[in-house]
Design a protein around this motif. Structure first.
Motif: not given
Length: 683
Positions: A475-482, A635-650
């Protein structure tokens, strides 16, 4: 007649415009909970009762001149309380009782203006009937409800989309000033007309003997039942059937329509037909309540409840009109109407949440409506079944009522016995369901708030730390934390605790800070689930509205801030505005990620965040996952929007390549603290 009609119509319009207006203003301070609407509705019913009591007292004990002097004086005082916009000092503290805080705030900010608006219809109808000109004063009540209905419908479609909240308050306050002037003029003219008609035959028509105590009780009962059903149906539809925004408008619209039809005096209420439809409607509503969303189409459920509720309202309000007194006793009639309305609201809004563990008030209201039908058939003089308990139709209705009681009792038992635990408070009903046993490899527990899943957890000791449902590793939050670095402590914030699933990612040295407004959620997360008690990270829980809590804290320097508050019905829009997102980035590290959970069946929240990201110059992507057929990973189908100061974070693993850019839509308005409109983002 024109002056009376204009004043009554404007008062009713403002009466129902201020309800969603002021509720929208204070909604962010109490977590955006649907219970805020219920509490506001309860307040307005209680003030309406006070207004009708004042009207009855004034007409009965004061001369026309003294009534006019008192009323004009109160109108003048109320102007000094404008505008109605509540100040920041009314924001609640973490330990405040939300119901008491809402009632106190509303009393101070809109109490007197709303009180005077509520007195207008009964007062002016009474004055009109005594002025020697009125033949059908009750028809003005239908006009009053028409104004209420127009206010209710135009607010979400016209007022809210076009005007910022503060401007709404100013426009309403100016309109109230116009009403006060018009009402004062009508009051003065009415006093002169009443005085001029004192010696006329028409003005002194004998009203006959006063209504009996039993008749007053019957009026109040007929008003209480649809009021209790109104809140019960609204709660059930928005929490247990479909988490659809604004679903509370449908029952309230039908409620007002029944008033308009019954008081219009044009034969809308056909007693025989509606009394025959009432048993079928109650049985159909009980059946729909029993089957729920698992066995019935949601649209069919909505139609079932709406149609049956409307027929019930037509019977109750139609019987009230049929039993209405001479206009000389008009104010006592309206007083009983408001007493019953307030009693029904208090039962559902204040008593039931603390008396019943689940939505028991709904089936209780259905049974009481059935008992009322029996009473109307055999105890009302004029009925062909009057005091004839042994007639076949009466015995059939009594048998159906008894069967209804057993059926609903079985429904209640079945609705609660499959759950490990059910508890309830101001914010709604929370249920814990267990599948399997703690020793089973695939056993798990689920936390439910109405129809919304608030988290699941494996109960087998070897799997308890695995985040499930919306928070799985992909999920979006799982990837962000990892994206965290080995041996580097990580600080994570989460808006919305649920079962505490995200704590499963915690490592020794990490800090996970949860923001939760419902104290019952924390209690269940610690007693019924294992994420928090067995977490390897340091766990902090800040009670209260997440944004208000964050505003009062020093800079936190979070690595990840997850906002998980938008999967339900009455979403807290104050957590999704330009000012809110700016606040979140003030508490994030420069390389931090803001993860917003936007999975929602009815709202398209992605364009809102895309617009805010563009306004703030932030990078934004959408990370979506799908639930595969036959997937047993929970695990459910999910939609997470990720925001950051610049795209390099992604570009960090494991976010890299997982999402797609979000572009701001042309014509999509920017959500701010002053403006937001859910109708613009309905799917």
């Amino acid at each position: 007649m024109l002056a009376y009609a204009l004043t009554i119509f404007l008062s009713a319009f403002l009466l129902f415009q201020v309800q969603p207006l002021i509720a929208r203003m204070i909604l962010p301070w109490f977590g955006g909970s649907a219970a805020v609407w219920t509490t506001c509705m309860l307040f307005f019913q209680l003030v309406l009762l006070a207004g009708y009591l004042y009207s009855h007292w004034g007409v009965r004990y004061l001369s026309p001149r003294r009534q006019a002097a008192l009323h004009i004086g109160l109108l003048t005082i109320s102007l000094a309380l404008l505008p109605i916009t509540p100040g920041a000092n009314w924001k609640p503290g973490p330990g405040d009782n939300p119901s008491a805080a809402i009632l106190l705030l509303l009393t101070a900010c809109v109490g007197l203006p709303y009180f005077l608006l509520s007195t207008t219809s009964p007062l002016l109808q009474s004055w009109y009937s005594r002025s020697g000109k009125g033949v059908l004063p009750y028809r003005l009540f239908a006009l009053s409800n028409l104004g209420s209905l127009l206010a209710l419908v135009t607010y979400p479609f016209v007022v809210e989309p076009l005007l910022p909240a503060r401007t709404q308050g100013l426009v309403w306050s100016c309109s109230y000033g116009i009403f006060a002037a018009l009402c004062g003029l009508t009051t003065w003219l009415s006093t002169r007309r009443q005085q001029a008609s004192v010696d006329t035959t028409e003005g002194n028509e004998d009203p006959g003997p006063p209504p009996t105590l039993s008749r007053h009780i019957l009026w109040a009962s007929l008003a209480a039942l649809p009021s209790a059903l109104l809140l019960s149906v609204t709660n059930h539809l928005t929490q247990d059937v479909a988490a659809m925004p604004f679903l509370w408008i449908v029952p309230l619209t039908l409620y007002l329509l029944s008033f308009i039809f019954c008081f219009d005096a044009t034969g809308w209420y056909q007693r025989g037909a509606y009394l025959a439809m009432l048993p079928v409607s109650l049985l159909w509503m009980a059946y729909a309540l029993d089957k729920g969303t698992e066995d019935m189409n949601v649209r069919l459920l909505l139609g079932a409840f709406s149609g049956a509720f409307f027929i019930t309202c037509m019977v109750c309000h139609g019987e009230m009109v049929r039993l209405k007194p001479h206009p000389g006793y008009l104010t006592s009639f309206y007083l009983m109407l408001s007493v019953g309305g307030a009693a029904g609201g208090v039962f559902v809004g204040l008593v039931a949440p603390y008396l019943f563990p689940a939505n028991f008030e709904f089936p209780i209201a259905i049974v009481l409506c059935a008992l009322m039908l029996v009473w109307l058939l055999v105890q009302e003089p004029g009925s062909k079944y009057y005091e004839n308990w042994t007639s076949l139709p009466v015995l059939a209705v009594m048998a159906a009522t008894l069967a209804l009681c057993f059926y609903l009792g079985r429904t209640l038992r079945e609705n609660v016995h499959d759950y490990k635990l059910i508890q309830r408070n101001f914010y709604g009903v929370l249920r814990v369901r267990e599948s399997g046993t703690p020793a089973d490899w695939d056993g798990y527990r689920t936390l439910l708030h109405g129809s919304i899943n608030h988290g699941e957890q494996w109960t087998h000791p070897s799997r308890r730390r695995d985040p499930l449902t919306y928070y799985c590793p992909d999920s979006g939050v799982g990837r962000s934390i990892r994206t965290r670095k080995p041996q580097t402590p990580q600080k994570v914030a989460v808006f919305g605790l649920g079962a505490g699933s995200i704590a499963g990612y915690g490592r020794p040295g990490d800090t996970y800070r949860f923001y939760e407004i419902n104290p019952l959620v924390e209690r269940l997360a610690r007693s019924e689930f294992f994420y928090l008690p067995e977490a390897r990270a340091k766990i902090e829980v800040a009670m209260g509205d997440a944004r208000l809590s964050l505003e009062s804290e020093a800079r936190q320097n979070f690595d990840v801030l997850a906002v998980d508050c938008f999967s339900g019905d009455s979403i807290p829009v104050h957590l999704l505005t330009l000012e809110a997102v700016k606040l979140y980035f003030e508490h994030l590290k420069p390389q931090g990620v803001l993860a917003v959970h936007v999975s929602n069946r009815f709202l398209e929240l992605e364009p809102v965040l895309a617009k805010i990201a563009a306004a703030l110059g932030k990078a934004v992507i959408l990370v979506e996952t799908e639930e595969e057929e036959g997937d047993e990973s929970n695990c459910f189908g999910t939609s997470w929007v990720l925001l950051a100061n610049h795209k390099e974070v992604f570009e960090q693993d494991p976010i890299r390549g997982s999402g797609k850019p979000l572009e701001a839509k042309a014509g999509m308005p920017l959500w701010t603290d002053g403006y937001s409109s859910l109708f613009r983002i309905l799917k």
